[in-house]
Enzyme design. Sequence first.
Site, mmCIF file in Angstrom:
data_model
loop_
_atom_site.group_PDB
_atom_site.id
_atom_site.type_symbol
_atom_site.label_atom_id
_atom_site.label_comp_id
_atom_site.label_asym_id
_atom_site.label_seq_id
_atom_site.Cartn_x
_atom_site.Cartn_y
_atom_site.Cartn_z
ATOM 1 N N ARG A 1 13.631 9.590 10.657
ATOM 2 C CA ARG A 1 14.298 8.775 9.630
ATOM 3 C C ARG A 1 13.615 8.887 8.274
ATOM 4 N NH1 ARG A 1 14.119 4.964 14.005
ATOM 5 N NH2 ARG A 1 12.482 3.781 12.977
ATOM 6 N N ASN B 1 5.816 1.728 -5.888
ATOM 7 C CA ASN B 1 6.177 1.348 -7.245
ATOM 8 C C ASN B 1 5.257 1.944 -8.306
ATOM 9 O OD1 ASN B 1 8.231 0.019 -8.580
ATOM 10 N ND2 ASN B 1 6.995 -1.808 -8.967
ATOM 11 N N PRO C 1 0.834 -1.204 0.000
ATOM 12 C CA PRO C 1 0.000 0.000 0.000
ATOM 13 C C PRO C 1 0.868 1.253 0.000
ATOM 14 C CG PRO C 1 -0.832 -1.601 1.560
ATOM 15 C CD PRO C 1 0.488 -2.133 1.086
ATOM 16 N N GLU C 2 0.533 2.200 -0.850
ATOM 17 C CA GLU C 2 1.310 3.427 -0.941
ATOM 18 C C GLU C 2 0.718 4.489 -0.025
ATOM 19 O OE1 GLU C 2 2.910 4.367 -4.768
ATOM 20 O OE2 GLU C 2 2.595 2.339 -5.524
ATOM 21 N N LYS D 1 4.291 5.756 4.635
ATOM 22 C CA LYS D 1 3.592 4.478 4.761
ATOM 23 C C LYS D 1 3.393 4.071 6.217
ATOM 24 C CE LYS D 1 5.551 3.094 0.325
ATOM 25 N NZ LYS D 1 6.347 2.103 -0.436
ATOM 26 N N ARG E 1 12.769 -4.299 -7.395
ATOM 27 C CA ARG E 1 11.395 -3.945 -7.748
ATOM 28 C C ARG E 1 11.305 -3.731 -9.253
ATOM 29 N NH1 ARG E 1 8.340 -2.025 -3.524
ATOM 30 N NH2 ARG E 1 6.611 -2.463 -4.944
#
Length: 298
Positions: free
Chosen positions: A153, A195, A2-3, A52, A287
């Site tokens: 981060r 992606n 999930p983006e 995310k 990917r």
Amino acid sequence: MPEGHSVHRLARQFGDVFAGERLAVTSPQGRFAQGAALLDGHILIGSTAHGKHLFLEFENSLILHVHLGLYGAWNFGGDASFRGASSIGAPRRVGEREVRDDAGADNPAYAGPPDPVGAVRVRLTSAHGWADLRGATTCETITDAEAASVLARLGPDPLQNLAGNRESFTEAALAKRTPIAALLMDQKVIAGVGNVYRAEVLFRQGLDPWLPGTALPAEAARRLWDDTVAVMSDGVRDGRIVTTPPRYWTASEGLPAPEDSHFVYRRQGLDCRNCGTPVALAELGARKLYWCPSCQSA
């Protein structure tokens, strides 16, 4: 995976359905029993997303931190007061489209959540609804300081679009020799892009995915940020990733069919919608990368 738009929709749904509610927090699977016990019986006071990562803040200054990863998903249900998606996450299992279920509106005699099915890591239950989490990469109870460490981060989130985020992204991207396609997937550079968005915004901006960040003009980086903000904001609104304009859609109303929704993602070997060149496929950072060798040659 999930983006970012899906995680922001999750944060919004938790706020709509559970904010201000005292929740029973359990771990039917048992793996999160200690963390659940720290949250059980407390009121949910806020829900936010960054990239995310989902953060559910409770009144006792503890936070439920969730990263869905590749296989995580939340399922929801409840009485007539519940509205929204009944499942968000795990695209490989439930599909990109959210699964909606407003059955609660027709079920005023709601008697509570169903028995847990499968490996439910955590269950949140209010007087009016429930939410089950399965398969997440990260599910932990943390403090404010630990949440701040997670955020430190991460790069800027296009869906927050705060002052300075655009320039922070531009500076980070231009400082690295890494291909821009890899930089867009680096959560320390920009948080929330996955992606699909990676392939689509690079196509929309006509950028060679293999171009090093150091070779990217600053103004091109700013336009890339702006377009990412735009398409991800559309994703929050629609609950789907749609990056093509209506002139490419066969549907005359509503959102397009999945096959009309993207320019290059999962269209390897098919003609580019703009120039007719076959869409290319390669692997970058484990990917799949999709792009048009003609439209994205600069």
